[in-house]
Every structure is written in structure tokens, then in C-alpha cells.
Motif scaffolding. Sequence first.
Motif, PDB file in Angstrom:
ATOM      1  N   ALA A 101      -8.239  19.065  69.879  1.00 48.72           N
ATOM      2  CA  ALA A 101      -8.137  20.248  70.747  1.00 48.72           C
ATOM      3  C   ALA A 101      -6.816  20.248  71.520  1.00 48.72           C
ATOM      4  CB  ALA A 101      -9.315  20.298  71.718  1.00 48.72           C
ATOM      5  N   VAL A 102      -6.417  19.082  72.003  1.00 49.30           N
ATOM      6  CA  VAL A 102      -5.141  18.989  72.725  1.00 49.30           C
ATOM      7  C   VAL A 102      -3.981  19.321  71.795  1.00 49.30           C
ATOM      8  CG1 VAL A 102      -3.549  17.379  73.843  1.00 49.30           C
ATOM      9  CG2 VAL A 102      -5.960  17.379  74.483  1.00 49.30           C
ATOM     10  N   ARG A 103      -4.010  18.805  70.565  1.00 50.39           N
ATOM     11  CA  ARG A 103      -2.944  19.114  69.601  1.00 50.39           C
ATOM     12  C   ARG A 103      -2.900  20.615  69.303  1.00 50.39           C
ATOM     13  NH1 ARG A 103      -5.160  14.747  66.373  1.00 50.39           N
ATOM     14  NH2 ARG A 103      -4.242  12.839  67.165  1.00 50.39           N
ATOM     15  N   ASP A 104      -4.087  21.228  69.147  1.00 49.06           N
ATOM     16  CA  ASP A 104      -4.145  22.664  68.877  1.00 49.06           C
ATOM     17  C   ASP A 104      -3.570  23.463  70.043  1.00 49.06           C
ATOM     18  OD1 ASP A 104      -5.310  22.103  66.456  1.00 49.06           O
ATOM     19  OD2 ASP A 104      -7.357  22.630  67.092  1.00 49.06           O
ATOM     20  N   GLU A 105      -3.899  23.050  71.270  1.00 47.32           N
ATOM     21  CA  GLU A 105      -3.390  23.753  72.448  1.00 47.32           C
ATOM     22  C   GLU A 105      -1.873  23.607  72.555  1.00 47.32           C
ATOM     23  OE1 GLU A 105      -4.953  25.887  74.282  1.00 47.32           O
ATOM     24  OE2 GLU A 105      -6.813  25.486  73.202  1.00 47.32           O
ATOM     25  N   VAL A 106      -1.355  22.427  72.265  1.00 48.87           N
ATOM     26  CA  VAL A 106       0.097  22.216  72.317  1.00 48.87           C
ATOM     27  C   VAL A 106       0.777  23.085  71.262  1.00 48.87           C
ATOM     28  CG1 VAL A 106       1.928  20.534  71.894  1.00 48.87           C
ATOM     29  CG2 VAL A 106       0.000  19.930  73.358  1.00 48.87           C
ATOM     30  N   ALA A 107       0.202  23.145  70.063  1.00 50.60           N
ATOM     31  CA  ALA A 107       0.779  23.984  69.003  1.00 50.60           C
ATOM     32  C   ALA A 107       0.739  25.456  69.407  1.00 50.60           C
ATOM     33  CB  ALA A 107       0.026  23.769  67.694  1.00 50.60           C
ATOM     34  N   SER A 108      -0.360  25.885  70.005  1.00 46.87           N
ATOM     35  CA  SER A 108      -0.481  27.269  70.462  1.00 46.87           C
ATOM     36  C   SER A 108       0.546  27.568  71.553  1.00 46.87           C
ATOM     37  CB  SER A 108      -1.895  27.519  70.978  1.00 46.87           C
ATOM     38  OG  SER A 108      -2.014  28.813  71.488  1.00 46.87           O
ATOM     39  N   ALA A 109       0.722  26.632  72.475  1.00 50.66           N
ATOM     40  CA  ALA A 109       1.707  26.814  73.545  1.00 50.66           C
ATOM     41  C   ALA A 109       3.117  26.915  72.974  1.00 50.66           C
ATOM     42  CB  ALA A 109       1.619  25.664  74.545  1.00 50.66           C
ATOM     43  N   ARG A 110       3.411  26.091  71.989  1.00 50.44           N
ATOM     44  CA  ARG A 110       4.742  26.149  71.360  1.00 50.44           C
ATOM     45  C   ARG A 110       4.979  27.507  70.714  1.00 50.44           C
ATOM     46  NH1 ARG A 110       5.830  20.405  68.323  1.00 50.44           N
ATOM     47  NH2 ARG A 110       6.784  19.398  70.117  1.00 50.44           N
ATOM     48  N   ARG A 111       3.957  28.012  69.998  1.00 48.81           N
ATOM     49  CA  ARG A 111       4.094  29.324  69.360  1.00 48.81           C
ATOM     50  C   ARG A 111       4.324  30.408  70.403  1.00 48.81           C
ATOM     51  NH1 ARG A 111       0.066  27.503  66.195  1.00 48.81           N
ATOM     52  NH2 ARG A 111      -1.534  28.522  67.446  1.00 48.81           N
ATOM     53  N   GLU A 112       3.545  30.369  71.465  1.00 52.41           N
ATOM     54  CA  GLU A 112       3.658  31.399  72.498  1.00 52.41           C
ATOM     55  C   GLU A 112       5.007  31.337  73.201  1.00 52.41           C
ATOM     56  OE1 GLU A 112       1.248  33.088  76.372  1.00 52.41           O
ATOM     57  OE2 GLU A 112       0.336  31.527  75.141  1.00 52.41           O
ATOM     58  N   ILE A 113       5.467  30.127  73.502  1.00 47.10           N
ATOM     59  CA  ILE A 113       6.785  29.988  74.134  1.00 47.10           C
ATOM     60  C   ILE A 113       7.868  30.513  73.199  1.00 47.10           C
ATOM     61  CG2 ILE A 113       8.517  28.289  74.872  1.00 47.10           C
ATOM     62  CD1 ILE A 113       6.189  26.679  76.078  1.00 47.10           C
ATOM     63  N   GLY A 114       7.730  30.210  71.913  1.00 49.95           N
ATOM     64  CA  GLY A 114       8.703  30.714  70.938  1.00 49.95           C
ATOM     65  C   GLY A 114       8.757  32.229  70.914  1.00 49.95           C
ATOM     66  N   GLU A 115       7.587  32.876  70.986  1.00 52.27           N
ATOM     67  CA  GLU A 115       7.550  34.334  70.999  1.00 52.27           C
ATOM     68  C   GLU A 115       8.216  34.887  72.256  1.00 52.27           C
ATOM     69  OE1 GLU A 115       3.423  35.228  70.671  1.00 52.27           O
ATOM     70  OE2 GLU A 115       3.297  34.535  68.586  1.00 52.27           O
ATOM     71  N   ARG A 116       7.964  34.249  73.393  1.00 53.58           N
ATOM     72  CA  ARG A 116       8.565  34.720  74.640  1.00 53.58           C
ATOM     73  C   ARG A 116      10.077  34.507  74.644  1.00 53.58           C
ATOM     74  NH1 ARG A 116       5.094  35.885  78.946  1.00 53.58           N
ATOM     75  NH2 ARG A 116       2.913  35.548  78.405  1.00 53.58           N
ATOM     76  N   VAL A 117      10.516  33.398  74.089  1.00 58.79           N
ATOM     77  CA  VAL A 117      11.958  33.134  74.017  1.00 58.79           C
ATOM     78  C   VAL A 117      12.620  34.157  73.111  1.00 58.79           C
ATOM     79  CG1 VAL A 117      13.669  31.484  73.156  1.00 58.79           C
ATOM     80  CG2 VAL A 117      11.835  30.698  74.639  1.00 58.79           C
ATOM     81  N   ASP A 118      11.944  34.522  72.013  1.00 59.78           N
ATOM     82  CA  ASP A 118      12.499  35.545  71.129  1.00 59.78           C
ATOM     83  C   ASP A 118      12.659  36.872  71.868  1.00 59.78           C
ATOM     84  OD1 ASP A 118      12.679  33.803  69.015  1.00 59.78           O
ATOM     85  OD2 ASP A 118      10.823  34.480  68.041  1.00 59.78           O
ATOM     86  N   GLY A 119      11.665  37.212  72.711  1.00 57.68           N
ATOM     87  CA  GLY A 119      11.765  38.436  73.509  1.00 57.68           C
ATOM     88  C   GLY A 119      12.928  38.381  74.483  1.00 57.68           C
TER      89      GLY A 119
ATOM     90  N   LEU B 116      21.458  51.140  80.627  1.00 61.05           N
ATOM     91  CA  LEU B 116      21.449  50.092  79.595  1.00 61.05           C
ATOM     92  C   LEU B 116      21.227  48.709  80.202  1.00 61.05           C
ATOM     93  CD1 LEU B 116      24.368  51.305  77.306  1.00 61.05           C
ATOM     94  CD2 LEU B 116      21.921  51.356  76.806  1.00 61.05           C
ATOM     95  N   PHE B 117      21.834  48.440  81.333  1.00 63.76           N
ATOM     96  CA  PHE B 117      21.672  47.156  82.008  1.00 63.76           C
ATOM     97  C   PHE B 117      20.225  46.959  82.459  1.00 63.76           C
ATOM     98  CE2 PHE B 117      22.088  44.331  85.731  1.00 63.76           C
ATOM     99  CZ  PHE B 117      22.677  43.240  85.098  1.00 63.76           C
ATOM    100  N   ALA B 118      19.608  47.998  83.001  1.00 63.80           N
ATOM    101  CA  ALA B 118      18.217  47.908  83.466  1.00 63.80           C
ATOM    102  C   ALA B 118      17.274  47.622  82.295  1.00 63.80           C
ATOM    103  CB  ALA B 118      17.811  49.195  84.171  1.00 63.80           C
ATOM    104  N   ILE B 119      17.489  48.258  81.168  1.00 60.75           N
ATOM    105  CA  ILE B 119      16.649  48.010  79.986  1.00 60.75           C
ATOM    106  C   ILE B 119      16.811  46.559  79.521  1.00 60.75           C
ATOM    107  CG2 ILE B 119      16.318  48.590  77.556  1.00 60.75           C
ATOM    108  CD1 ILE B 119      17.072  51.490  78.315  1.00 60.75           C
ATOM    109  N   GLY B 120      18.032  46.065  79.501  1.00 57.37           N
ATOM    110  CA  GLY B 120      18.277  44.678  79.092  1.00 57.37           C
ATOM    111  C   GLY B 120      17.659  43.674  80.043  1.00 57.37           C
ATOM    112  N   ILE B 121      17.764  43.897  81.343  1.00 53.74           N
ATOM    113  CA  ILE B 121      17.184  42.987  82.333  1.00 53.74           C
ATOM    114  C   ILE B 121      15.669  42.975  82.211  1.00 53.74           C
ATOM    115  CG2 ILE B 121      16.807  42.661  84.823  1.00 53.74           C
ATOM    116  CD1 ILE B 121      19.506  41.664  83.823  1.00 53.74           C
ATOM    117  N   ARG B 122      15.055  44.115  81.960  1.00 58.49           N
ATOM    118  CA  ARG B 122      13.599  44.173  81.787  1.00 58.49           C
ATOM    119  C   ARG B 122      13.176  43.292  80.603  1.00 58.49           C
ATOM    120  NH1 ARG B 122      11.906  49.672  80.479  1.00 58.49           N
ATOM    121  NH2 ARG B 122      12.964  50.154  82.413  1.00 58.49           N
ATOM    122  N   GLY B 123      13.942  43.316  79.523  1.00 58.42           N
ATOM    123  CA  GLY B 123      13.644  42.457  78.373  1.00 58.42           C
ATOM    124  C   GLY B 123      13.785  40.982  78.707  1.00 58.42           C
ATOM    125  N   ILE B 124      14.779  40.641  79.493  1.00 52.29           N
ATOM    126  CA  ILE B 124      14.978  39.244  79.886  1.00 52.29           C
ATOM    127  C   ILE B 124      13.829  38.767  80.765  1.00 52.29           C
ATOM    128  CG2 ILE B 124      16.430  37.684  81.244  1.00 52.29           C
ATOM    129  CD1 ILE B 124      18.828  39.433  80.349  1.00 52.29           C
TER     130      ILE B 124
END
Length: 145
Positions: free
Chosen positions: A35-53, A107-115
Motif C-alpha cells: 500500500a505504501v509503494r502504491d501511494e508513493v507511485a500515485s504521488a509521483r504520478r500526481e506530482i508529475g501531472e502538476r509539474v507538467d501543468g 497574457l501574463f495573467a493567463i501564464g501566472i494562473r497556469g504556474i
Amino acid sequence: MSTSDHDDDPTAKPSLRETVTAGLVQKALEPVLRAVRDEVASARREIGERVDGARTGLVLTGIAVGSALTTLVLLAGLVVALLALVLPVWAATAVTFVLFALVTTVLFAIGIRGIRRGVPPVPADTVRAAKDRVTHAADAPARRD
């Protein structure tokens, strides 16, 4: 008098009881570790998605800055020249400045919202799911009684 304790001998083989206990502990911990390994893998995936955003937001902000500068350099002269046909040169320059400042701001406001959407990269969904599992696991023994 010689003392030969089994516990003090580092080369002594573990007893059957110790072996069975170790096996039971390992079997008991296996689902928790999985369960801990699954949670760590899930956290990694979620962090990756947020970093992509966040990366997308940064790229859009960079493009906006480059576009604003290019637009300012290339079009400012044209707009000022066209407005100078109707207005004094100082007024034509002021109108051009305000127009480019507005476009840059949007344009700056749209970019900052994404960040902001991606920073800090906290796996909120995974944390919430883990808390739900812990709560569910804690409630399970109470239901059996």
C-alpha cells in the motif's frame, strides 16, 4: 564455571519460534508495504501531472513575454505612424503604449494562473486517498465487533 548462553552467540541459528515469528511479521507487513509503494507511485504520478501543468504555464508566460516584446518593437512604429496621421505624435505614442500594455497584462495573467495551478507540486488527490484508506482501515476492526 563456563557460561554458554545461546543469546550471546552471534553465530547461533535462529530458533524455530524466531523464524516463524519473522515470517508472520513479514506476511503482516507485506500488504502495508504494498500500500505504501502504491501511494508513493500515485504521488509521483500526481506530482508529475502538476509539474507538467506548471511547465505549460511557464512556456506560455515565456511566449507571452517574447510576443509582447516582438509586438512592441514591430507594431509600435506602425501604430504610432498611423495614429500620427490623426493625432499629435505624443498622443499616438501614448495610445500605442496603453494598447500593448493591456495585451501584455492579459497574457501574463493567463501564464501566472497556469504556474499557480502547478506550484507547489503537492499530490493532494493521493494524500486525500491515503487518508481515506487509513480511516477505512481504522474503522474496519470496529465494525467486526
